[in-house]
Scaffold this motif. Structure first.
Motif, PDB file in Angstrom:
ATOM      1  N   VAL A 101     -58.838   9.978  61.365  1.00  0.00           N
ATOM      2  CA  VAL A 101     -58.898   9.981  63.379  1.00  0.00           C
ATOM      3  C   VAL A 101     -57.357  10.615  63.580  1.00  0.00           C
ATOM      4  O   VAL A 101     -57.827  11.440  64.491  1.00  0.00           O
ATOM      5  N   PHE A 102     -56.476  10.136  63.225  1.00  0.00           N
ATOM      6  CA  PHE A 102     -55.966  10.739  63.671  1.00  0.00           C
ATOM      7  C   PHE A 102     -54.715  12.361  63.053  1.00  0.00           C
ATOM      8  O   PHE A 102     -53.839  12.699  63.677  1.00  0.00           O
ATOM      9  N   ALA A 103     -55.759  13.123  61.869  1.00  0.00           N
ATOM     10  CA  ALA A 103     -55.545  13.866  61.469  1.00  0.00           C
ATOM     11  C   ALA A 103     -56.178  15.107  62.055  1.00  0.00           C
ATOM     12  O   ALA A 103     -56.448  15.937  61.727  1.00  0.00           O
ATOM     13  N   GLY A 104     -56.912  14.581  63.431  1.00  0.00           N
ATOM     14  CA  GLY A 104     -58.209  15.486  63.352  1.00  0.00           C
ATOM     15  C   GLY A 104     -59.390  15.975  63.416  1.00  0.00           C
ATOM     16  O   GLY A 104     -60.871  16.247  63.651  1.00  0.00           O
ATOM     17  N   ASN A 105     -60.268  14.744  62.244  1.00  0.00           N
ATOM     18  CA  ASN A 105     -61.627  14.774  61.747  1.00  0.00           C
ATOM     19  C   ASN A 105     -62.614  14.888  62.667  1.00  0.00           C
ATOM     20  O   ASN A 105     -62.064  13.163  63.436  1.00  0.00           O
ATOM     21  N   PRO A 106     -63.284  15.605  63.201  1.00  0.00           N
ATOM     22  CA  PRO A 106     -64.306  14.935  63.929  1.00  0.00           C
ATOM     23  C   PRO A 106     -65.410  13.776  63.873  1.00  0.00           C
ATOM     24  O   PRO A 106     -65.773  13.309  64.872  1.00  0.00           O
ATOM     25  N   GLU A 107     -65.735  13.822  62.682  1.00  0.00           N
ATOM     26  CA  GLU A 107     -66.722  12.689  62.168  1.00  0.00           C
ATOM     27  C   GLU A 107     -65.681  11.700  62.921  1.00  0.00           C
ATOM     28  O   GLU A 107     -66.364  10.756  63.193  1.00  0.00           O
ATOM     29  N   ALA A 108     -64.757  11.363  62.468  1.00  0.00           N
ATOM     30  CA  ALA A 108     -64.223  10.578  62.187  1.00  0.00           C
ATOM     31  C   ALA A 108     -64.029  10.440  63.622  1.00  0.00           C
ATOM     32  O   ALA A 108     -63.881   8.308  64.036  1.00  0.00           O
ATOM     33  N   PHE A 109     -63.466  10.411  65.059  1.00  0.00           N
ATOM     34  CA  PHE A 109     -62.877  10.639  66.184  1.00  0.00           C
ATOM     35  C   PHE A 109     -64.674   9.987  66.731  1.00  0.00           C
ATOM     36  O   PHE A 109     -64.244   9.358  67.215  1.00  0.00           O
ATOM     37  N   TYR A 110     -65.361  11.030  66.449  1.00  0.00           N
ATOM     38  CA  TYR A 110     -66.544  10.347  66.712  1.00  0.00           C
ATOM     39  C   TYR A 110     -67.145   8.564  66.768  1.00  0.00           C
ATOM     40  O   TYR A 110     -68.051   8.413  67.233  1.00  0.00           O
ATOM     41  N   LEU A 111     -66.726   8.514  65.617  1.00  0.00           N
ATOM     42  CA  LEU A 111     -67.302   7.463  64.990  1.00  0.00           C
ATOM     43  C   LEU A 111     -65.885   6.279  66.109  1.00  0.00           C
ATOM     44  O   LEU A 111     -66.664   5.215  66.295  1.00  0.00           O
ATOM     45  N   TYR A 112     -65.184   6.693  65.370  1.00  0.00           N
ATOM     46  CA  TYR A 112     -63.466   6.051  66.458  1.00  0.00           C
ATOM     47  C   TYR A 112     -64.393   5.640  68.047  1.00  0.00           C
ATOM     48  O   TYR A 112     -64.345   4.554  68.859  1.00  0.00           O
ATOM     49  N   GLY A 113     -65.140   6.682  68.782  1.00  0.00           N
ATOM     50  CA  GLY A 113     -65.107   7.187  70.020  1.00  0.00           C
ATOM     51  C   GLY A 113     -66.752   5.610  70.417  1.00  0.00           C
ATOM     52  O   GLY A 113     -66.604   5.026  71.066  1.00  0.00           O
ATOM     53  N   PHE A 114     -67.669   5.884  68.692  1.00  0.00           N
ATOM     54  CA  PHE A 114     -68.403   4.776  69.649  1.00  0.00           C
ATOM     55  C   PHE A 114     -68.268   2.982  69.060  1.00  0.00           C
ATOM     56  O   PHE A 114     -68.414   2.362  70.101  1.00  0.00           O
ATOM     57  N   LEU A 115     -66.804   2.918  68.489  1.00  0.00           N
ATOM     58  CA  LEU A 115     -66.538   1.887  68.288  1.00  0.00           C
ATOM     59  C   LEU A 115     -66.663   1.359  69.191  1.00  0.00           C
ATOM     60  O   LEU A 115     -66.391   0.417  69.887  1.00  0.00           O
ATOM     61  N   LEU A 116     -65.545   2.264  70.379  1.00  0.00           N
ATOM     62  CA  LEU A 116     -64.685   1.930  71.214  1.00  0.00           C
ATOM     63  C   LEU A 116     -65.208   1.887  73.095  1.00  0.00           C
ATOM     64  O   LEU A 116     -65.487   0.790  72.903  1.00  0.00           O
ATOM     65  N   ALA A 117     -67.009   2.655  72.108  1.00  0.00           N
ATOM     66  CA  ALA A 117     -68.419   1.824  73.341  1.00  0.00           C
ATOM     67  C   ALA A 117     -68.545   1.025  73.155  1.00  0.00           C
ATOM     68  O   ALA A 117     -69.121  -0.091  73.924  1.00  0.00           O
ATOM     69  N   LEU A 118     -68.757   0.340  72.056  1.00  0.00           N
ATOM     70  CA  LEU A 118     -69.294  -0.963  71.713  1.00  0.00           C
ATOM     71  C   LEU A 118     -68.664  -1.672  71.719  1.00  0.00           C
ATOM     72  O   LEU A 118     -69.061  -3.371  72.647  1.00  0.00           O
ATOM     73  N   TRP A 119     -67.136  -1.596  71.867  1.00  0.00           N
ATOM     74  CA  TRP A 119     -66.149  -2.654  72.677  1.00  0.00           C
ATOM     75  C   TRP A 119     -66.745  -2.420  73.900  1.00  0.00           C
ATOM     76  O   TRP A 119     -66.035  -3.815  74.496  1.00  0.00           O
ATOM     77  N   ILE A 120     -66.646  -1.591  74.449  1.00  0.00           N
ATOM     78  CA  ILE A 120     -66.658  -1.383  76.082  1.00  0.00           C
ATOM     79  C   ILE A 120     -67.846  -2.333  76.705  1.00  0.00           C
ATOM     80  O   ILE A 120     -67.582  -2.771  77.597  1.00  0.00           O
ATOM     81  N   PHE A 121     -69.212  -1.736  75.772  1.00  0.00           N
ATOM     82  CA  PHE A 121     -69.441  -2.030  76.528  1.00  0.00           C
ATOM     83  C   PHE A 121     -69.998  -4.016  75.943  1.00  0.00           C
ATOM     84  O   PHE A 121     -70.577  -4.734  76.592  1.00  0.00           O
ATOM     85  N   ARG A 122     -69.295  -4.520  75.329  1.00  0.00           N
ATOM     86  CA  ARG A 122     -68.584  -6.177  75.020  1.00  0.00           C
ATOM     87  C   ARG A 122     -67.992  -6.343  75.266  1.00  0.00           C
ATOM     88  O   ARG A 122     -67.917  -7.753  76.450  1.00  0.00           O
ATOM     89  N   VAL A 123     -67.222  -5.274  76.238  1.00  0.00           N
ATOM     90  CA  VAL A 123     -66.231  -6.337  77.492  1.00  0.00           C
ATOM     91  C   VAL A 123     -66.893  -6.575  78.674  1.00  0.00           C
ATOM     92  O   VAL A 123     -66.736  -7.243  78.923  1.00  0.00           O
TER      93      VAL A 123
END
Length: 114
Positions: free
Chosen positions: A45-67
C-alpha cells in the motif's frame, strides 16, 4: 456473542436463526480476511501498488459503514450499556487508525501524478 446471550431466543421465527447466524459468521470472516490481507500487504500500500490501495480503501469504507451503523443503530443499551459504547468507540478507533495512513498514501499518490 450470539451464543453467550442466547440471542436466538428473541427471534420470533425459528427458521431465521440459521440464516442470521450464517450472515453474521460470513461477515465476520470477510472482515477478518480483509483486515489480515491489508496487514500482510501493508508495504505494498505504501509502495504505491494500486490494487493494494483500492483494497485498503474498500476496507476503510467498510469500517466507515460500520461506524455509521453503530451510531445510528447501536447495540441495545438495556442489555449492557458499556457494550454499546464499546462497540461504537472500538469501531471509531479502528476507522481512525485506517483513515490516517489512507489520507497519507492518497496525498502521496496525488502528488506523484502531478
Amino acid at each position: 456473542m450470539p451464543w453467550i446471550f442466547d440471542w436466538a431466543s428473541y427471534i420470533p421465527y425459528e427458521t431465521l436463526v440459521v440464516p442470521i447466524n450464517y450472515v453474521n459468521l460470513c461477515f465476520s470472516f470477510l472482515l477478518s480476511g480483509l483486515s489480515l490481507t491489508v496487514i500482510l500487504w501493508g508495504k505494498k500500500v505504501f509502495a504505491g501498488n494500486p490494487e493494494a490501495f483500492y483494497l485498503y480503501g474498500f476496507l476503510l469504507a467498510l469500517w466507515i459503514f460500520r461506524v455509521v451503523v453503530a451510531a445510528i443503530y447501536p447495540c441495545q443499551p438495556e442489555s449492557n450499556v458499556w457494550m454499546s459504547y464499546g462497540q461504537l468507540s472500538g469501531s471509531v478507533l479502528v476507522c481512525l487508525l485506517l483513515l490516517v495512513p489512507f489520507i497519507r498514501v492518497a496525498c502521496t499518490r496525488k502528488n506523484q501524478k502531478k
